[in-house]
Design an enzyme around this catalytic site. Sequence first.
Site, PDB file in Angstrom:
ATOM      1  N   GLU A   1      -9.636  -1.199   5.176  1.00  9.28           N
ATOM      2  CA  GLU A   1     -10.321  -0.875   6.423  1.00  9.28           C
ATOM      3  C   GLU A   1     -11.584  -1.727   6.564  1.00  9.28           C
ATOM      4  OE1 GLU A   1      -8.715   0.636   8.498  1.00  9.28           O
ATOM      5  OE2 GLU A   1      -8.213   2.723   8.069  1.00  9.28           O
TER       6      GLU A   1
ATOM      7  N   HIS B   1      -7.485  -4.153  10.098  1.00 12.03           N
ATOM      8  CA  HIS B   1      -7.163  -3.988   8.671  1.00 12.03           C
ATOM      9  C   HIS B   1      -5.886  -4.737   8.288  1.00 12.03           C
ATOM     10  CE1 HIS B   1      -4.878  -0.014   9.616  1.00 12.03           C
ATOM     11  NE2 HIS B   1      -3.969  -0.831   9.125  1.00 12.03           N
TER      12      HIS B   1
ATOM     13  N   ASP C   1       0.825  -1.204   0.000  1.00 12.96           N
ATOM     14  CA  ASP C   1       0.000   0.000   0.000  1.00 12.96           C
ATOM     15  C   ASP C   1       0.862   1.258   0.000  1.00 12.96           C
ATOM     16  OD1 ASP C   1       0.962  -0.428   2.567  1.00 12.96           O
ATOM     17  OD2 ASP C   1      -0.993  -0.639   3.504  1.00 12.96           O
TER      18      ASP C   1
ATOM     19  N   ASP D   1      -7.866  -1.991  14.125  1.00 15.90           N
ATOM     20  CA  ASP D   1      -9.253  -2.205  13.682  1.00 15.90           C
ATOM     21  C   ASP D   1      -9.376  -3.442  12.786  1.00 15.90           C
ATOM     22  OD1 ASP D   1      -8.047  -1.352  11.342  1.00 15.90           O
ATOM     23  OD2 ASP D   1      -9.351   0.390  11.036  1.00 15.90           O
TER      24      ASP D   1
END
Length: 260
Positions: A143, A138, A67, A136
Amino acid sequence: MEVVIVADRHEAGGLVADAIAALVERSPAPVLGLATGSTPLPVYRELARRHASGRLSLATARAFLLDEYVGLPADHPQAYRSFIRRELEAHVDFAADAVQGPDANATDIPAGCAAYEAAIRAAGGVDLQLLGIGTDGHIGFNEPGSSLASRTRIKTLTDQTRRDNSRFFASLDEVPRHVVTQGIGTILEASHLVLLSFGEAKADATARAVEGPVTAMVPASALQLHRHATVVVDEAAAADLRLADYYRETWAHKPSWQGL
Ligand code: GLP
């Protein structure tokens, strides 16, 4: 899925470096999937050590990043392409242009994403993909709510991820809102997924990913769909795993020929 509970990050770095060294040994053109963030650093340090002592060469390897932030200049220290240059490439012997990341500053972002997918395919796909996990849940920058079939695309970061990552920037305002990330569908095409998770802040996300239902709300739970996924956790990140004793026993009695 195999879960390996290690004493600390250093042990994790050694184990994963072993798997990378074995891949480099058996493949004439190994393809690595690289992650950023603090989690993969023990692996990169160990690869650097082995290279420095003449035990490992990545001269035949290629690598693709997961990413990238949108809007950071290419030479910004927190751009993931710079991070990998600094933390890994500077210490090993990748050939020039062997490491590639998604072009998050392309004028046509969707075209850049499609080109990145095509480049991964042209290299023969990723053999071993390193992954961290967000608090979270990810992976990459997928996400919660990301389609489990998603491909490389632009995403908007959650407030939680921007706050988590603000420690690398001068202020929260400087953390970009947009990123380009390989999709979950893209990541699942790698032959071997290796997710690392360290520290108590990751315990909840790790347990939900490994032992919870497969759901887009916990993107890392998609690893349960993969035929060769390894999760390497330290004791703190393993704190909420219900089957921790079973994972320890399995690892202690694993046939020595099997590797990760
Ligand atoms: C970042 C990266 C992920 C990384 C995760 C955890 O936002 N995009 O690839 O795994 O968040 O970061 P860290 O390893 O620093 O905890």
